[in-house]
Design a protein around this motif. Structure first.
Motif, mmCIF file in Angstrom:
data_model
loop_
_atom_site.group_PDB
_atom_site.id
_atom_site.type_symbol
_atom_site.label_atom_id
_atom_site.label_comp_id
_atom_site.label_asym_id
_atom_site.label_seq_id
_atom_site.Cartn_x
_atom_site.Cartn_y
_atom_site.Cartn_z
ATOM 1 N N TRP A 52 0.848 -1.187 0.000
ATOM 2 C CA TRP A 52 0.000 0.000 0.000
ATOM 3 C C TRP A 52 0.883 1.236 0.000
ATOM 4 O O TRP A 52 1.813 1.352 0.808
ATOM 5 C CB TRP A 52 -0.908 -0.004 1.231
ATOM 6 N N GLY A 53 0.597 2.122 -0.931
ATOM 7 C CA GLY A 53 1.362 3.366 -1.009
ATOM 8 C C GLY A 53 0.590 4.365 -1.847
ATOM 9 O O GLY A 53 -0.533 4.083 -2.304
ATOM 10 N N VAL A 54 1.210 5.521 -2.087
ATOM 11 C CA VAL A 54 0.504 6.563 -2.856
ATOM 12 C C VAL A 54 0.253 6.118 -4.299
ATOM 13 O O VAL A 54 -0.647 6.639 -4.966
ATOM 14 C CB VAL A 54 1.261 7.920 -2.828
ATOM 15 N N TYR A 55 1.025 5.135 -4.754
ATOM 16 C CA TYR A 55 0.825 4.609 -6.121
ATOM 17 C C TYR A 55 -0.564 4.017 -6.303
ATOM 18 O O TYR A 55 -1.059 3.901 -7.420
ATOM 19 C CB TYR A 55 1.896 3.555 -6.459
ATOM 20 N N SER A 56 -1.222 3.645 -5.201
ATOM 21 C CA SER A 56 -2.555 3.026 -5.319
ATOM 22 C C SER A 56 -3.536 3.980 -6.013
ATOM 23 O O SER A 56 -4.478 3.539 -6.667
ATOM 24 C CB SER A 56 -3.084 2.581 -3.951
ATOM 25 N N ILE A 57 -3.291 5.281 -5.892
ATOM 26 C CA ILE A 57 -4.155 6.276 -6.551
ATOM 27 C C ILE A 57 -4.179 6.039 -8.066
ATOM 28 O O ILE A 57 -5.200 6.212 -8.719
ATOM 29 C CB ILE A 57 -3.620 7.714 -6.306
ATOM 30 N N MET A 58 -3.035 5.637 -8.618
ATOM 31 C CA MET A 58 -2.922 5.464 -10.068
ATOM 32 C C MET A 58 -3.585 4.156 -10.530
ATOM 33 O O MET A 58 -3.808 3.976 -11.727
ATOM 34 C CB MET A 58 -1.451 5.435 -10.501
ATOM 35 N N GLY A 59 -3.861 3.262 -9.608
ATOM 36 C CA GLY A 59 -4.533 1.998 -9.937
ATOM 37 C C GLY A 59 -3.855 1.224 -11.056
ATOM 38 O O GLY A 59 -4.504 0.480 -11.788
ATOM 39 N N GLY A 60 -2.588 1.413 -11.238
ATOM 40 C CA GLY A 60 -1.857 0.697 -12.285
ATOM 41 C C GLY A 60 -1.837 1.455 -13.606
ATOM 42 O O GLY A 60 -1.233 0.989 -14.582
ATOM 43 N N GLY A 61 -2.522 2.572 -13.670
ATOM 44 C CA GLY A 61 -2.477 3.419 -14.868
ATOM 45 C C GLY A 61 -2.996 2.733 -16.119
ATOM 46 O O GLY A 61 -2.567 3.048 -17.225
ATOM 47 N N GLY A 62 -3.931 1.781 -15.936
ATOM 48 C CA GLY A 62 -4.529 1.134 -17.101
ATOM 49 C C GLY A 62 -3.667 0.047 -17.696
ATOM 50 O O GLY A 62 -3.961 -0.483 -18.762
ATOM 51 N N SER A 75 8.063 6.045 -16.270
ATOM 52 C CA SER A 75 9.083 7.106 -16.192
ATOM 53 C C SER A 75 8.506 8.428 -15.693
ATOM 54 O O SER A 75 8.643 9.476 -16.333
ATOM 55 C CB SER A 75 9.728 7.320 -17.567
ATOM 56 N N ILE A 76 7.834 8.367 -14.568
ATOM 57 C CA ILE A 76 7.238 9.592 -14.007
ATOM 58 C C ILE A 76 8.332 10.374 -13.277
ATOM 59 O O ILE A 76 8.955 9.849 -12.342
ATOM 60 C CB ILE A 76 6.077 9.262 -13.033
ATOM 61 N N PRO A 77 8.586 11.607 -13.684
ATOM 62 C CA PRO A 77 9.636 12.376 -13.002
ATOM 63 C C PRO A 77 9.293 12.561 -11.519
ATOM 64 O O PRO A 77 8.119 12.622 -11.148
ATOM 65 C CB PRO A 77 9.604 13.730 -13.729
ATOM 66 N N ILE A 78 10.320 12.652 -10.718
ATOM 67 C CA ILE A 78 10.129 12.808 -9.262
ATOM 68 C C ILE A 78 9.219 13.995 -8.976
ATOM 69 O O ILE A 78 8.281 13.916 -8.176
ATOM 70 C CB ILE A 78 11.495 12.991 -8.567
ATOM 71 N N VAL A 79 9.476 15.089 -9.673
ATOM 72 C CA VAL A 79 8.725 16.314 -9.407
ATOM 73 C C VAL A 79 7.226 16.123 -9.653
ATOM 74 O O VAL A 79 6.391 16.737 -8.972
ATOM 75 C CB VAL A 79 9.334 17.504 -10.212
ATOM 76 N N GLN A 80 6.866 15.252 -10.577
ATOM 77 C CA GLN A 80 5.443 14.964 -10.828
ATOM 78 C C GLN A 80 4.924 13.930 -9.822
ATOM 79 O O GLN A 80 3.828 14.070 -9.287
ATOM 80 C CB GLN A 80 5.235 14.446 -12.257
ATOM 81 N N TYR A 81 5.718 12.900 -9.589
ATOM 82 C CA TYR A 81 5.297 11.840 -8.660
ATOM 83 C C TYR A 81 5.042 12.429 -7.270
ATOM 84 O O TYR A 81 4.141 11.993 -6.543
ATOM 85 C CB TYR A 81 6.365 10.737 -8.600
ATOM 86 N N GLU A 82 5.821 13.451 -6.933
ATOM 87 C CA GLU A 82 5.678 14.079 -5.611
ATOM 88 C C GLU A 82 4.317 14.745 -5.417
ATOM 89 O O GLU A 82 3.973 15.146 -4.308
ATOM 90 C CB GLU A 82 6.793 15.111 -5.396
ATOM 91 N N LYS A 83 3.561 14.861 -6.516
ATOM 92 C CA LYS A 83 2.206 15.427 -6.368
ATOM 93 C C LYS A 83 1.222 14.389 -5.814
ATOM 94 O O LYS A 83 0.188 14.745 -5.259
ATOM 95 C CB LYS A 83 1.701 15.924 -7.730
ATOM 96 N N LEU A 84 1.567 13.102 -6.007
ATOM 97 C CA LEU A 84 0.629 12.048 -5.590
ATOM 98 C C LEU A 84 0.242 12.117 -4.110
ATOM 99 O O LEU A 84 -0.942 12.009 -3.783
ATOM 100 C CB LEU A 84 1.206 10.658 -5.892
ATOM 101 N N HIS A 167 13.644 7.766 -5.230
ATOM 102 C CA HIS A 167 13.376 9.161 -4.884
ATOM 103 C C HIS A 167 14.559 9.830 -4.185
ATOM 104 O O HIS A 167 14.854 11.002 -4.420
ATOM 105 C CB HIS A 167 12.124 9.205 -3.991
ATOM 106 N N HIS A 168 15.250 9.078 -3.364
ATOM 107 C CA HIS A 168 16.266 9.710 -2.514
ATOM 108 C C HIS A 168 17.488 10.146 -3.336
ATOM 109 O O HIS A 168 18.053 9.338 -4.085
ATOM 110 C CB HIS A 168 16.700 8.747 -1.404
#
Ligand code: FHN
Length: 444
Positions: A52-62, A75-84, A167-168
């Motif tokens: 379980w993590g913030v990726y669950s919002i994306m539901g696998g992206g189809g 290949s989601i840039p960190i700066v975009q992924y950080e919005k999740l 991310h780090h």
């Protein structure tokens, strides 16, 4: 020309095969409570894996095969992924409901992702605000809430912790994965990253009371890096001597590891391609498996394994002496997928009747075969007939002295013939059970 003694050559050759990590916590002697917990673990046999993590919002992206890997695979840039995290608000998360479901399903422990490869901490981390408390509108520590409930209801909690981190900034040099994430740092201090990881582990082992253990994953991203395993393992065992350490590095256990895991393969099988190591005789074993094809929540992955297939895998796993860690990927609202709950409850119903032949057992006298598996508890051997058309079942190489042989479900007697090679059991068609025909052999 310099002469190199033969034994030095042997040492050089061995060192060539062993990575720096193989030495890990050299000289480790498990504490008394660790050994007790290993026995508890062996008895428990069945756990719930939670990705379980913030990726669950994306539901696998189809995409059928993606969930917790979405940052890397798309290949989601960190700066975009950080919005999740800003969208992550699991208001329907009810730890009491999770844990009581788990108990009803006959599951004895939970292993939950404290941090996956995306680097986001699902608990209240003080060393970084990239965590659920500081970075989400939810603002609550789901790991802490779950631990409290587990303690209340007597379920052990283990933490999955990813060593790999996309991310780090100090996770550098990069490993085999995540190269498509274009804004990853291009320099970094590897030792600072290990310090960071050890601080997060210290948090996990000091903020929540006694935990079952740490389930590491991700070393395979940089197999030759200096992970300072000795330091990390000693730290964990110092903070909680009873905590069981396992690492999904797909190698034989290193010193300091208390159990060995197999991912989506029974011990000794290798459909995944990376399970080509041996099977440890020293430490408890565990096999983890998905219910569909995804670890994290995937909205379109309906490729569910049947209840029968999962029960049979659990039983075969027990036949190897291994625990079965069955995965669920909770939804972004905090609920466990209803399809998963149904499956878990169905397995639980089977266990309610047949649990005696699984819980508290050790691997049986006969290695799992095409027809099934065996488990053993004291002088009782459970023969699990999983794949048989009925009729005679020959178990070669096994010549027990029997007091009785009974069908588990109705207590009727099983006809047993002894031969020089082994025993022949008669399993009439009408005695066959859909999931598992259990025969109980009581030894003299
Ligand atoms: O990359 C992970 C994956 O996301 C998942 O966590 C599984 C669970 O065993 N382990 C890794 C793949 O080996």
């Amino acid at each position: 020309m310099k002469f190199i003694p033969t034994n030095s050559i042997v040492i050089i050759l061995i060192a060539g095969f062993l990575s720096i990590n193989s030495f890990a916590q050299e000289g480790y002697v498990p504490a008394e409570e660790n050994l007790e917990n290993r026995e508890w673990f062996l008895d428990a046999k069945y756990g719930l894996f939670v990705h379980w993590g913030v990726y669950s919002i994306m539901g696998g992206g189809g995409d059928q095969g993606i969930a917790e890997w979405i940052m890397e695979r798309k290949s989601i840039p960190i700066v975009q992924y950080e919005k999740l995290p800003g969208f992550f608000n699991p208001v329907d998360f009810d730890p009491a409901q999770w844990v009581s479901m788990v108990k009803r399903a006959g599951i004895k422990y939970i292993t939950i992702t404290s941090k996956h490869h995306d680097g986001f901490a699902m608990y209240d981390s003080k060393i970084s605000d990239y965590n659920i408390v500081d970075a989400t509108p939810y603002g609550k520590d789901v790991i802490g809430m779950l631990k409290e409930e587990c303690d209340k209801q007597g379920v052990k909690l283990f933490f999955y912790h990813s060593q790999l981190d996309w991310h780090h900034p100090d996770y550098f040099p990069h490993g085999r994965t995540g190269e498509g994430i274009r804004d990853r740092s291009q320099s970094g201090d590897w030792n600072a990253y290990i310090d960071y990881m050890n601080t997060q582990l210290t948090e996990l082992l000091t903020q929540y009371g006694e935990v079952g253990g740490i389930w590491f994953d991700g070393m395979w991203d940089k197999p030759d890096a200096e992970w300072r395993l000795g330091e990390t393992y000693s730290l964990i065992h110092e903070l909680q001597p009873g905590a069981l350490i396992g690492s999904n590095h797909h190698k034989m256990p290193y010193p300091g590891e208390d159990f060995m895991m197999f991912e989506r393969d029974l011990p000794g099988e290798n459909s995944m391609g990376f399970n080509n190591t041996g099977i440890s005789e020293e430490v408890p074993l565990e096999m983890c498996e998905t219910m569909n094809g995804s670890w994290g929540f995937n909205i379109i992955d309906q490729n569910y394994k049947s209840v029968k297939a999962l029960i049979q895998t659990m039983v075969r796993s027990a036949g190897y002496g291994a625990n079965f860690l069955l995965n669920t990927g909770p939804m972004p609202n905090g609920q466990i997928q209803p399809e998963n709950v149904d499956t878990l409850m169905a397995i639980g119903q089977w266990l309610e009747l047949h649990g005696e032949s699984v819980y508290g057992t050790r691997k049986g006298p006969v290695k799992p075969q095409e027809w099934g598996a065996t488990t053993q508890k004291g002088n009782t051997v459970y023969v699990h007939v999983l794949n048989h058309d009925g009729g005679t079942l020959e178990i070669a190489g096994y010549t027990p002295k029997l007091k009785s042989a009974l069908f588990f479900d109705d207590g009727s007697e099983v006809d047993v013939k002894k031969t020089k090679e082994g025993i022949i059991l008669t399993v009439p068609k009408e005695k066959l059970q859909d999931m598992d025909t259990v025969i109980v052999l009581t030894l003299k």
